[in-house]
Design a protein around this motif. Structure first.
Motif, short mmCIF file in Angstrom:
data_model
loop_
_atom_site.label_atom_id
_atom_site.label_comp_id
_atom_site.label_asym_id
_atom_site.label_seq_id
_atom_site.Cartn_x
_atom_site.Cartn_y
_atom_site.Cartn_z
N ILE A 1 1.84 -6.78 5.26
CA ILE A 1 2.69 -7.16 6.40
C ILE A 1 3.06 -5.96 7.26
CG2 ILE A 1 4.95 -8.11 7.05
CD1 ILE A 1 4.80 -9.93 4.62
N PHE A 2 3.44 -4.87 6.56
CA PHE A 2 3.98 -3.74 7.34
C PHE A 2 2.97 -2.61 7.51
CE2 PHE A 2 7.68 -5.97 5.62
CZ PHE A 2 8.35 -6.22 6.80
N ASP A 3 1.74 -2.85 7.04
CA ASP A 3 0.70 -1.82 7.15
C ASP A 3 1.17 -0.48 6.59
OD1 ASP A 3 -1.72 -0.66 7.75
OD2 ASP A 3 -1.09 -0.07 9.77
N LEU A 4 1.63 -0.54 5.35
CA LEU A 4 2.07 0.67 4.65
C LEU A 4 1.29 0.78 3.35
CD1 LEU A 4 5.97 0.15 4.91
CD2 LEU A 4 4.69 1.99 6.04
N PRO A 5 0.54 1.84 3.14
CA PRO A 5 -0.08 2.01 1.82
C PRO A 5 1.02 2.09 0.76
CG PRO A 5 -0.88 3.68 3.38
CD PRO A 5 0.25 2.97 4.03
N VAL A 6 0.71 1.64 -0.46
CA VAL A 6 1.75 1.58 -1.49
C VAL A 6 1.41 2.42 -2.72
CG1 VAL A 6 2.76 -0.62 -0.83
CG2 VAL A 6 0.78 -0.59 -2.36
N VAL A 7 2.47 3.01 -3.28
CA VAL A 7 2.33 3.77 -4.52
C VAL A 7 3.25 3.13 -5.56
CG1 VAL A 7 3.97 5.50 -3.60
CG2 VAL A 7 2.67 6.03 -5.64
N THR A 8 2.74 2.96 -6.77
CA THR A 8 3.55 2.33 -7.82
C THR A 8 3.14 2.90 -9.18
OG1 THR A 8 4.49 0.23 -8.56
CG2 THR A 8 2.10 0.31 -8.38
N GLU A 9 4.07 2.87 -10.11
CA GLU A 9 3.85 3.54 -11.39
C GLU A 9 3.01 2.70 -12.35
OE1 GLU A 9 7.27 5.39 -13.04
OE2 GLU A 9 6.28 5.82 -14.95
N VAL A 10 2.17 3.40 -13.12
CA VAL A 10 1.47 2.77 -14.23
C VAL A 10 1.87 3.52 -15.49
CG1 VAL A 10 -0.63 4.13 -13.73
CG2 VAL A 10 -0.78 2.07 -15.14
N GLU B 1 1.84 -7.62 -0.81
CA GLU B 1 2.19 -8.41 0.37
C GLU B 1 2.94 -7.55 1.39
OE1 GLU B 1 4.48 -11.91 -0.56
OE2 GLU B 1 4.64 -12.50 1.56
N ALA B 2 3.92 -6.80 0.91
CA ALA B 2 4.70 -5.92 1.80
C ALA B 2 3.78 -4.91 2.46
CB ALA B 2 5.80 -5.21 1.02
N SER B 3 2.83 -4.41 1.68
CA SER B 3 1.87 -3.44 2.20
C SER B 3 1.10 -4.01 3.38
CB SER B 3 0.91 -3.04 1.08
OG SER B 3 -0.14 -2.24 1.58
N LYS C 1 10.61 -3.27 5.60
CA LYS C 1 10.84 -3.28 7.05
C LYS C 1 11.65 -2.03 7.45
CE LYS C 1 12.44 -6.16 10.92
NZ LYS C 1 12.37 -4.93 11.68
N VAL C 2 12.68 -1.76 6.68
CA VAL C 2 13.49 -0.57 6.94
C VAL C 2 12.61 0.69 6.90
CG1 VAL C 2 15.32 0.90 5.97
CG2 VAL C 2 15.64 -1.59 6.07
N VAL C 3 11.77 0.77 5.87
CA VAL C 3 10.89 1.93 5.70
C VAL C 3 9.98 2.08 6.92
CG1 VAL C 3 8.92 2.81 4.35
CG2 VAL C 3 10.95 1.91 3.18
N LYS C 4 9.33 0.97 7.29
CA LYS C 4 8.40 1.01 8.44
C LYS C 4 9.13 1.44 9.71
CE LYS C 4 4.46 0.27 10.44
NZ LYS C 4 3.21 0.87 9.97
N SER D 1 13.07 0.05 -8.20
CA SER D 1 12.34 -1.10 -8.75
C SER D 1 12.16 -2.16 -7.68
CB SER D 1 13.14 -1.81 -9.86
OG SER D 1 13.75 -0.90 -10.71
N ILE D 2 11.09 -2.90 -7.83
CA ILE D 2 10.93 -4.12 -7.03
C ILE D 2 11.78 -5.18 -7.70
CG2 ILE D 2 9.26 -5.83 -6.23
CD1 ILE D 2 7.10 -3.56 -6.75
N GLU D 3 12.77 -5.72 -6.97
CA GLU D 3 13.72 -6.63 -7.61
C GLU D 3 13.45 -8.10 -7.27
OE1 GLU D 3 17.39 -4.88 -6.39
OE2 GLU D 3 17.05 -3.09 -7.61
N SER D 4 12.94 -8.31 -6.05
CA SER D 4 12.57 -9.68 -5.64
C SER D 4 11.72 -9.54 -4.39
CB SER D 4 13.82 -10.50 -5.30
OG SER D 4 14.39 -10.02 -4.10
N ARG D 5 11.02 -10.60 -4.05
CA ARG D 5 10.17 -10.58 -2.86
C ARG D 5 11.00 -10.29 -1.61
NH1 ARG D 5 8.73 -14.22 0.92
NH2 ARG D 5 6.69 -13.90 1.89
N GLU D 6 12.13 -10.99 -1.50
CA GLU D 6 12.96 -10.86 -0.30
C GLU D 6 13.47 -9.43 -0.14
OE1 GLU D 6 13.08 -13.31 -2.55
OE2 GLU D 6 11.91 -14.49 -1.13
#
Lengths: 346, 346, 346, 346
Positions: free
Chosen positions: D156-165, D152-154, D115-118, D103-108
């Protein structure tokens, strides 16, 4: 047997396949559809079963048409088989209740339980002398000593007895003391043992393996039948499932499902299936009306002292209540069978 | 062992339970929470395991704390067990590939396959002389004759051999010819057989039953170990599932899962798991990198003529390709293990 | 909640774990056994559930003590919930039979079936207007048009109606026409849909998912209950298994199992469970005596013309026979309940 | 389609069956064997699929010949589909690693993990804003706020994002922020949702349901494809099994199995499959060599503080090690593919 060919099969592959099948003495019947060609193979399907037709290039799937068991099938014998165990008839119009402790723990405790069983109205006694235990450190049964107590209880209370045999080498001993030889779920595919009990003349009580399909169970019965012993009772006792609040999943659909496929009598064991005493009575009732020929129940005079499976054993008063419930439902089933037979002639 | 009490337990029921546990020589540690009281039982959990604590009124659930197996556990023996089969070491740094036909069908065909196996770089030969077949009408194996061919192939090609034993009475014969005694999936809970191979000094190749948990498998290994034979190789070969396009579901998570729980070597059989030759190579590769110690593969020189399981047998050229792939992955695994060990010391 | 520590946990790891739990406001109760130390955590278990206690080094396992659902539990409400659907009471002393076609196919065919249902003595009508079909190319239902026919049939024959809702956006429409909103097995964990029907005031007929445990089912009911709708009927309709001769495995043990855990009414659908008309009557009978509050059956006037699930639909005469059988068994169940109640006071 | 007739079928029953099929516009091809007569039906099988041929008297079984999905099948499209997600190509020669928190828990915390992922070399970011949780009392996600952080994370770190609907009504919002729309396992047969994402132009990441066969998964993909969206990534994430020491059973055979049936890219999620962090790396490695196109991993900077699924989340250093292992295995796979292609041309 039907063979579905891949759309991309080459003429050479198809010719090779057909040639090989014809060499084995089968006739071929080709049927070309819009998207697929289908090869019907005519002849003794059994002989073809072990050939790896899927291993030929160009074969998409192989569909067997006939059932792989014979002696167990209703096509082989149309009327229900009735097995007579010292006067108790399994597979006839009367439901048979088999009750007793999981393990034989001592002469005294067995005689106590046997009296409870007899008084309750149940007509056969169960009890294990050789116990297949998941852990090598658990109580493994009293062995031949236990069998002697079982025989004694049988004589005193005039109850035929069923007990498990786990090893082909034990068959002669168990045969001497028992009226019915039980094959446990873990040994349903122990083919040496099946063949060995198939050579005796004692009825075999064959429990369904925890991951055996109905067809697998009938194939295991076929081992016993084809060895010469035509007295096999099939027993549903729960299959492996993902539900974690019961030990196994009792598959009651197996009873009418088997009824259509086989002439052999069908029993249900609700005690081992669930491992929980609170579920035994409702499921035993269900077994009656789903059409079982026999029900196997675990009873113990003090379950909390049992050396095995105490959590699923009925106390004497619970057995007595359940026997009264079963009697009521059996009467209803006479009416139900009459209603069903109207349908059959409709 | 921890016992969770029902909220409605009466003081009498609670006193009765505690008294009974203390009578058996255990210490009790009561812990009252907001909603439930919990009884910690201190002492030899094994002795308590067979007591039906769930059968006491007022008990909600019983939670065992310790693992029910000992000799098989990593707590009993911290380092991995390495089993030496005539110079082939299973459980050591080098992956062992065991290959051969499902059944031994004739001397000629076995020698042919054995040559293929040897040339491919695999280091052990498999082949069944006693075959557990679902149907009594299928080919049941050549028996002792097959074992002789297996021994001969072993000598000619200098390949240790593994073959199945299905019956406690066959153990002496199979032991005479085989280097490793295989227990098939259907016999994983054939406790008489487990005890019998436990009394030999030949390594045992124990296949996981189709509905056995990882714990059940370790308890079956415990039967062999506790009978005195400390050489057991565990083998994942697929468990029963609902997917109808493969025969069984290969549980590769069992490999790292077992690795944490036991010191015994772990093998994978992708051929029997899937029953489909097109899935064997990818899953064999997966078995290498998931950390298996050995891989068992079925090979046949002409699968479409095989007397059993032809649909899953690799052809010789496919085995040779797969052996080259395995060699490449083994090298990668040396690097992977180095990376993993950095983590362990991190 | 109980936390079992690994034997090799370091004092630092243990201190870190305890500190973190105490920071969250829980009390700790340490219990040192011979082989393991156990941490009892006292306080609101729910708050702790989402914390990954297993992620702490040195933790071997985490054992929850309380059930994760509340409003659905029998501890929350002791007496059975009875749901009144326009005069038909589900969960009361009388068994409710809900019958009708799988899909609503046309006005005429629905009225025909509704008449059969009414005449047979069943007291509720089912029929799908929005159909969840495995293939996008199968008949997907008539939508709102179907709902209108259903309402009409309901009025003409004075039968309350239950129909499936698949999409949160359809809830207002379906609510307008239906008396009971059905959530299908495939949507049992469609939490948006559960919350949406939870905001209506119509009873919800919640089918167990094909791989849902009894606990999962109660947690899904909890979604509806906690959204404010206290009228949920649970329905067992078969779970995924390995048996390939039936569609699903009807888990009748779920009925008494749920009965102990929840106050909500419990239904059984033997038609969808097996997919085979020959198994429906025996399993419907079993559902009666295992203690179900309601039974859902599929009926069709000419099953071989049905647009969905024809293979499992009863013909009108078969429904009539089954209703007579059910009536006989219901009478027996009155006696059974009396016998059982003697046990409860024993 | 093939229909096997019962041996006892009457001439009238047979004539009725054939007449009905011919009325529907199909051609019939009769084939009489020794024991059974077989009816081959020629014409559009799809049209026949919903007819309950099993409901005709005298029909023993019905065997479909064609696959029930079209657009998803390899016959429809021979070459692998490659999906381009902002430059990251899924289904091409390079393995794609998708990593992030459950889950996304907070912006920070999200930016930290991103960053770790990138830095680890993974090329896509995952993270849930709408969470399907078994209990209504568990953390349900941050909703749109979470999606903003993800976007935003996407960037900043130039990472495409996948999230559930999870809900058809959320599709427009999720579509606005996400690069790939994930359908969770619990919603694999939520057909309204599948149709809705099928109307978008964003790639869909479709997780296999816990009790879905490979064919069921492809039929769900067919819902998306037939609604117009041709970009579907299939994801194996574990199926329901009986093993109680892991959450689900990762079915790695599904990868090569699907590869033969479909042109769509195939991903594996070893984190959700097992629920245990110690099993993630070995199974991720296995996924690489079994031929997956993408791997999805859960990462958390402090798993013991995670609001969901902390027990299965890799710590940053573990992700970095695993990425190095994956890189080594990818190189090996280049060699493996070369070896395999020799076989294809042999």
């Amino acid at each position: 047997m039907i063979i579905v060919l891949k759309p991309e099969i080459t003429p050479e592959e198809q010719a090779h396949l057909i040639q090989r099948i014809e060499e084995m003495g089968f006739k071929i019947h080709l049927s070309r559809g819009e998207h697929r060609t289908i090869v019907g193979v005519i002849g003794d399907e059994e002989a073809l079963r072990s050939t790896a037709l899927e291993a030929f290039s160009g074969v998409e799937k192989v569909v067997p048409i006939l059932k792989p068991y014979k002696l167990a099938s209703r096509e082989f014998r149309h009327e229900n088989t009735v097995i007579d165990v010292r006067g108790v008839k399994i597979g006839g119009p009367k439901l048979v209740v088999i009750a007793g402790p999981c393990s034989i723990e001592s002469r005294e405790s067995l005689l106590q339980v046997a009296k409870v069983v007899k008084d309750s109205g149940a007509t056969m006694l169960r009890g294990g002398a050789f116990k297949p235990r998941t852990s090598p450190y658990s109580f493994q049964g009293l062995g031949e000593e236990g069998l002697k107590y079982l025989r004694e209880a049988s004589e005193i209370f005039d109850l035929p007895v069923v007990t498990e045999v786990m090893d082909p080498r034990q068959v002669p001993i168990v045969e001497r003391y028992a009226d019915v030889l039980q094959i446990g779920a873990r040994n349903m595919q122990n083919y040496s043992l099946l063949s060995e009990v198939g050579r005796t003349r004692k009825p075999v009580f064959l429990k369904r393996g925890m991951s055996a399909t109905v067809k697998d169970l009938l194939l295991s019965a076929e081992y016993v039948l084809s060895a010469g012993n035509r007295q096999v009772i099939l027993c549903e006792r729960g299959v492996k499932g993902f539900e974690d609040s019961v030990r196994n999943l009792l598959d009651l659909s197996a009873v009418p499902n088997l009824r259509g496929l086989t002439h052999l009598p069908i029993a249900v064991d609700p005690s081992h299936a669930t491992g929980r005493v609170d579920l035994v009575a409702p499921l035993a009732r269900a077994a009656v009306v789903v059409g079982a020929d026999a029900i196997m129940l675990e009873v113990h005079t003090s379950p909390e002292k049992a050396l095995s499976d105490g959590a699923q054993a009925l106390r004497p008063e619970a057995l007595r209540r359940l026997m009264r419930e079963i009697a009521v439902l059996e009467q209803s089933m006479d009416v139900v069978r009459k209603i069903e037979s109207e349908g059959a002639f409709a």
